[in-house]
Design a protein around this motif. Structure first.
Motif, PDB file in Angstrom:
ATOM      1  N   VAL A  51      80.742  11.936 -29.401  1.00 34.63           N
ATOM      2  CA  VAL A  51      80.111  12.071 -30.714  1.00 34.63           C
ATOM      3  C   VAL A  51      79.435  13.428 -30.895  1.00 34.63           C
ATOM      4  CG1 VAL A  51      79.805   9.593 -31.072  1.00 34.63           C
ATOM      5  CG2 VAL A  51      78.009  10.904 -29.906  1.00 34.63           C
ATOM      6  N   SER A  52      79.719  14.374 -30.027  1.00 32.63           N
ATOM      7  CA  SER A  52      79.152  15.715 -30.202  1.00 32.63           C
ATOM      8  C   SER A  52      79.898  16.435 -31.325  1.00 32.63           C
ATOM      9  CB  SER A  52      79.254  16.509 -28.900  1.00 32.63           C
ATOM     10  OG  SER A  52      80.602  16.741 -28.571  1.00 32.63           O
ATOM     11  N   ARG A  53      79.286  17.466 -31.874  1.00 29.44           N
ATOM     12  CA  ARG A  53      79.926  18.234 -32.950  1.00 29.44           C
ATOM     13  C   ARG A  53      80.874  19.290 -32.416  1.00 29.44           C
ATOM     14  NH1 ARG A  53      74.383  19.078 -36.200  1.00 29.44           N
ATOM     15  NH2 ARG A  53      74.112  16.908 -36.797  1.00 29.44           N
ATOM     16  N   THR A  54      80.724  19.602 -31.141  1.00 23.29           N
ATOM     17  CA  THR A  54      81.574  20.596 -30.489  1.00 23.29           C
ATOM     18  C   THR A  54      82.231  19.940 -29.275  1.00 23.29           C
ATOM     19  OG1 THR A  54      79.729  21.339 -29.122  1.00 23.29           O
ATOM     20  CG2 THR A  54      80.062  22.501 -31.213  1.00 23.29           C
ATOM     21  N   ASP A  70      86.639  19.541 -17.228  1.00 21.58           N
ATOM     22  CA  ASP A  70      87.467  19.226 -18.393  1.00 21.58           C
ATOM     23  C   ASP A  70      86.605  19.441 -19.635  1.00 21.58           C
ATOM     24  OD1 ASP A  70      89.575  18.383 -19.979  1.00 21.58           O
ATOM     25  OD2 ASP A  70      89.721  16.379 -19.101  1.00 21.58           O
ATOM     26  N   ARG A  71      87.230  19.456 -20.787  1.00 14.05           N
ATOM     27  CA  ARG A  71      86.510  19.582 -22.055  1.00 14.05           C
ATOM     28  C   ARG A  71      87.200  18.643 -23.044  1.00 14.05           C
ATOM     29  NH1 ARG A  71      85.136  25.321 -23.146  1.00 14.05           N
ATOM     30  NH2 ARG A  71      83.323  24.729 -21.959  1.00 14.05           N
ATOM     31  N   LEU A  72      86.389  17.797 -23.711  1.00 14.58           N
ATOM     32  CA  LEU A  72      86.936  16.796 -24.622  1.00 14.58           C
ATOM     33  C   LEU A  72      86.515  17.091 -26.060  1.00 14.58           C
ATOM     34  CD1 LEU A  72      86.118  13.635 -22.480  1.00 14.58           C
ATOM     35  CD2 LEU A  72      88.304  14.834 -22.666  1.00 14.58           C
ATOM     36  N   PRO A  73      87.456  17.009 -26.996  1.00 14.48           N
ATOM     37  CA  PRO A  73      87.119  17.285 -28.397  1.00 14.48           C
ATOM     38  C   PRO A  73      86.309  16.144 -29.014  1.00 14.48           C
ATOM     39  CG  PRO A  73      89.414  16.623 -28.206  1.00 14.48           C
ATOM     40  CD  PRO A  73      88.878  16.730 -26.816  1.00 14.48           C
ATOM     41  N   PRO A  74      85.531  16.445 -30.064  1.00 14.76           N
ATOM     42  CA  PRO A  74      84.790  15.390 -30.760  1.00 14.76           C
ATOM     43  C   PRO A  74      85.743  14.287 -31.226  1.00 14.76           C
ATOM     44  CG  PRO A  74      84.111  17.556 -31.537  1.00 14.76           C
ATOM     45  CD  PRO A  74      85.306  17.764 -30.647  1.00 14.76           C
ATOM     46  N   GLY A  75      85.296  13.044 -31.084  1.00 12.16           N
ATOM     47  CA  GLY A  75      86.111  11.899 -31.503  1.00 12.16           C
ATOM     48  C   GLY A  75      87.054  11.370 -30.444  1.00 12.16           C
ATOM     49  N   SER A  76      87.199  12.079 -29.323  1.00 14.83           N
ATOM     50  CA  SER A  76      88.108  11.597 -28.277  1.00 14.83           C
ATOM     51  C   SER A  76      87.491  10.400 -27.554  1.00 14.83           C
ATOM     52  CB  SER A  76      88.465  12.719 -27.305  1.00 14.83           C
ATOM     53  OG  SER A  76      87.319  13.201 -26.652  1.00 14.83           O
ATOM     54  N   HIS A  77      88.350   9.624 -26.891  1.00 14.74           N
ATOM     55  CA  HIS A  77      87.939   8.398 -26.215  1.00 14.74           C
ATOM     56  C   HIS A  77      88.294   8.468 -24.740  1.00 14.74           C
ATOM     57  CE1 HIS A  77      87.502   6.490 -30.158  1.00 14.74           C
ATOM     58  NE2 HIS A  77      88.668   7.027 -30.461  1.00 14.74           N
ATOM     59  N   VAL A 105      79.784  12.990 -18.026  1.00 16.01           N
ATOM     60  CA  VAL A 105      79.412  13.478 -19.348  1.00 16.01           C
ATOM     61  C   VAL A 105      78.025  12.949 -19.682  1.00 16.01           C
ATOM     62  CG1 VAL A 105      81.778  13.687 -20.209  1.00 16.01           C
ATOM     63  CG2 VAL A 105      80.550  11.549 -20.519  1.00 16.01           C
ATOM     64  N   SER A 106      77.247  13.753 -20.397  1.00 18.50           N
ATOM     65  CA  SER A 106      75.914  13.321 -20.789  1.00 18.50           C
ATOM     66  C   SER A 106      76.025  12.146 -21.758  1.00 18.50           C
ATOM     67  CB  SER A 106      75.170  14.472 -21.458  1.00 18.50           C
ATOM     68  OG  SER A 106      73.943  14.008 -21.972  1.00 18.50           O
ATOM     69  N   ALA A 107      75.284  11.081 -21.473  1.00 16.44           N
ATOM     70  CA  ALA A 107      75.324   9.871 -22.303  1.00 16.44           C
ATOM     71  C   ALA A 107      74.844  10.136 -23.725  1.00 16.44           C
ATOM     72  CB  ALA A 107      74.484   8.775 -21.664  1.00 16.44           C
ATOM     73  N   GLY A 108      74.067  11.189 -23.920  1.00 14.22           N
ATOM     74  CA  GLY A 108      73.570  11.517 -25.252  1.00 14.22           C
ATOM     75  C   GLY A 108      74.650  11.920 -26.235  1.00 14.22           C
ATOM     76  N   PHE A 109      75.847  12.202 -25.739  1.00 16.89           N
ATOM     77  CA  PHE A 109      76.946  12.632 -26.603  1.00 16.89           C
ATOM     78  C   PHE A 109      78.108  11.644 -26.603  1.00 16.89           C
ATOM     79  CE2 PHE A 109      74.805  16.512 -25.134  1.00 16.89           C
ATOM     80  CZ  PHE A 109      74.374  16.990 -26.364  1.00 16.89           C
ATOM     81  N   VAL A 110      77.825  10.402 -26.167  1.00 20.67           N
ATOM     82  CA  VAL A 110      78.880   9.383 -26.073  1.00 20.67           C
ATOM     83  C   VAL A 110      78.399   8.092 -26.722  1.00 20.67           C
ATOM     84  CG1 VAL A 110      80.299   8.010 -24.501  1.00 20.67           C
ATOM     85  CG2 VAL A 110      79.754  10.388 -23.928  1.00 20.67           C
ATOM     86  N   ASP A 111      79.233   7.520 -27.582  1.00 22.12           N
ATOM     87  CA  ASP A 111      78.958   6.222 -28.199  1.00 22.12           C
ATOM     88  C   ASP A 111      79.771   5.159 -27.475  1.00 22.12           C
ATOM     89  OD1 ASP A 111      78.406   4.056 -29.846  1.00 22.12           O
ATOM     90  OD2 ASP A 111      79.643   4.768 -31.499  1.00 22.12           O
ATOM     91  N   THR A 112      79.089   4.149 -26.937  1.00 20.42           N
ATOM     92  CA  THR A 112      79.779   3.049 -26.243  1.00 20.42           C
ATOM     93  C   THR A 112      79.820   1.796 -27.104  1.00 20.42           C
ATOM     94  OG1 THR A 112      77.738   2.346 -25.155  1.00 20.42           O
ATOM     95  CG2 THR A 112      79.166   3.903 -23.945  1.00 20.42           C
TER      96      THR A 112
END
Length: 131
Positions: A51-54, A70-77, A105-112
């Motif tokens: 859910v990060s913007r970047t 690795d680097r994951l784009p916003p909206g990826s699962h 990954v920091s939990a602050g940027f992930v929606d579970t």
């Protein structure tokens, strides 16, 4: 008091409801990944959405000082296996293990989806004092 890896694995399995296999040699083996507790409850795998913007950096350890793997784009699962307490990022000290990306990954940027994420089974003692 010192404990063996087998005793810690057994204790974690009992607390989290994980399934253990006893081999012919009498040692315990946990389901893969071997050092992390599986997701809990009967609800199946926990999916996390970035859910990060970047793009979100996936790290080798639960700290921003660790190498990016690795680097994951916003909206990826990705599947969230478990969480640990690591370096606090924007006030959130928790980090999730992403199974597919094979990193933290920091939990602050992930929606579970409000699903409860289990604590990792004593993953790596060197991460306990990350500040």
């Amino acid at each position: 008091m010192r404990t063996t890896t087998g005793l810690r694995t057994l204790a974690v399995a009992m607390l989290t409801g994980a399934t253990l296999t006893v081999t012919a040699a009498g040692t315990f083996a946990a389901a893969a990944p071997p050092t992390y507790a599986e997701g809990h409850g009967g609800g199946g795998p926990i999916r996390g959405t970035v859910v990060s913007r970047t793009p979100l950096d996936v790290r080798a350890a639960p700290t921003t000082h660790s190498a990016v793997v690795d680097r994951l784009p916003p909206g990826s699962h990705d599947r969230v296996t478990c969480m640990v307490r690591g370096q606090s990022v924007n006030g959130n000290p928790y980090w999730y293990w992403f199974t597919g990306a094979r990193g933290w990954v920091s939990a602050g940027f992930v929606d579970t989806g409000r699903r409860s994420v289990p604590v990792c089974a004593d993953p790596c003692p060197q991460w306990k004092n990350v500040g």
